[in-house]
Design an enzyme around this catalytic site. Structure first.
Site, PDB file in Angstrom:
ATOM      1  N   LYS A  11       0.837  -1.197   0.000  1.00  0.00           N
ATOM      2  CA  LYS A  11       0.000   0.000   0.000  1.00  0.00           C
ATOM      3  C   LYS A  11       0.881   1.261   0.000  1.00  0.00           C
ATOM      4  CE  LYS A  11      -3.343  -2.157   3.056  1.00  0.00           C
ATOM      5  NZ  LYS A  11      -4.513  -1.900   3.926  1.00  0.00           N
ATOM      6  N   HIS A 117      -1.806  -5.341   1.597  1.00  0.00           N
ATOM      7  CA  HIS A 117      -3.103  -6.021   1.429  1.00  0.00           C
ATOM      8  C   HIS A 117      -2.832  -7.439   0.930  1.00  0.00           C
ATOM      9  CE1 HIS A 117      -7.220  -6.904   0.213  1.00  0.00           C
ATOM     10  NE2 HIS A 117      -6.668  -7.469  -0.853  1.00  0.00           N
TER      11      HIS A 117
HETATM   12  N1  UDP Z   1      -9.011  -0.419   8.239  1.00  0.00           N
HETATM   13  C1  UDP Z   1      -8.966   0.755   8.969  1.00  0.00           C
HETATM   14  N2  UDP Z   1      -9.601   0.794  10.185  1.00  0.00           N
HETATM   15  C2  UDP Z   1     -10.249  -0.287  10.700  1.00  0.00           C
HETATM   16  C3  UDP Z   1     -10.285  -1.483   9.943  1.00  0.00           C
HETATM   17  C4  UDP Z   1      -9.650  -1.512   8.716  1.00  0.00           C
HETATM   18  O1  UDP Z   1      -8.384   1.747   8.535  1.00  0.00           O
HETATM   19  O2  UDP Z   1     -10.785  -0.200  11.814  1.00  0.00           O
HETATM   20  C5  UDP Z   1      -8.315  -0.466   6.934  1.00  0.00           C
HETATM   21  C6  UDP Z   1      -6.988  -1.216   7.042  1.00  0.00           C
HETATM   22  O3  UDP Z   1      -6.037  -0.547   6.225  1.00  0.00           O
HETATM   23  C7  UDP Z   1      -7.329  -2.573   6.469  1.00  0.00           C
HETATM   24  C8  UDP Z   1      -8.327  -2.192   5.386  1.00  0.00           C
HETATM   25  O4  UDP Z   1      -9.112  -1.153   5.995  1.00  0.00           O
HETATM   26  O5  UDP Z   1      -6.178  -3.231   5.955  1.00  0.00           O
HETATM   27  C9  UDP Z   1      -9.229  -3.300   4.946  1.00  0.00           C
HETATM   28  O6  UDP Z   1      -9.860  -3.856   6.066  1.00  0.00           O
HETATM   29  P1  UDP Z   1     -10.072  -5.417   6.185  1.00  0.00           P
HETATM   30  O7  UDP Z   1     -10.999  -5.651   7.321  1.00  0.00           O
HETATM   31  O8  UDP Z   1     -10.447  -5.972   4.854  1.00  0.00           O
HETATM   32  O9  UDP Z   1      -8.629  -5.919   6.660  1.00  0.00           O
HETATM   33  P2  UDP Z   1      -7.444  -6.687   5.919  1.00  0.00           P
HETATM   34  O10 UDP Z   1      -8.070  -7.721   5.001  1.00  0.00           O
HETATM   35  O11 UDP Z   1      -6.626  -5.663   5.170  1.00  0.00           O
HETATM   36  O12 UDP Z   1      -6.659  -7.308   7.042  1.00  0.00           O
END
Ligand code: UDP
Length: 152
Positions: A11, A117
């Protein structure tokens, strides 16, 4: 042997912090095969599609703004159980809950700046690979090390 493809992205924070090489190294050393990669700035619209499942979350506008704010490295890595193993290598969404040794456990601190990601399921991986890459951009090649990475 279940060969899968996972969509992995460094990212904007990972790019800015000079972690591209470190992150790629971990997937190479693990034994996965790189089959697609590009360095680009993703549009707002692309990230809205990529993160569509999170559109009702309060952090969504900030997530889209930050994700499209600078270059990312979008990749597809292939290998046995690639999706689940890549998630284990990445750690938890919140770096504070991520074990030392994982990418987020070692390289970052805050959930909104968690550097990488990785697709969270085979179904998301398929969607994300086709959102970010055309079929022609995915390179089919035989790695000379394959028989040393897994049996069969
Ligand atoms: N994110 C955030 N705050 C939160 C949860 C998620 O900023 O409380 C962001 C974080 O960068 C995360 C992305 O949103 O990687 C996507 O969230 P997801 O739940 O899909 O998590 P990931 O699959 O990336 O672990």
């Amino acid at each position: 042997m279940v060969h899968e493809r996972s969509f992995i992205m460094v990212k904007p924070d990972g790019v800015q912090r000079g972690l591209v090489g470190e992150i790629i190294k971990r997937f190479e050393h693990k034994g996965f095969k790189l089959v697609a990669m590009k360095f680009m700035v993703g549009s707002d619209d692309l990230f809205k599609q990529h993160y569509a499942a999170l559109s009702s979350q309060a952090f969504f506008p900030g997530l889209i703004k930050f994700s499209s704010s600078g270059p990312v490295v979008a990749m597809v890595w292939e290998g046995v159980h690639a999706v689940a193993i890549a998630r284990a290598m990445v750690g938890q969404t919140d770096p504070a809950a991520s074990a030392a040794g994982s990418i987020r456990g070692d390289l970052c601190i805050h959930v909104g700046r968690n550097v990488i990601h990785a697709s969270d399921s085979l179904e998301s991986a398929k969607k994300e690979v086709s959102l970010w890459f055309t079929d022609k951009e995915i390179v089919s090649w035989a790695s000379a090390t394959e028989s040393y990475v897994h049996e069969g």
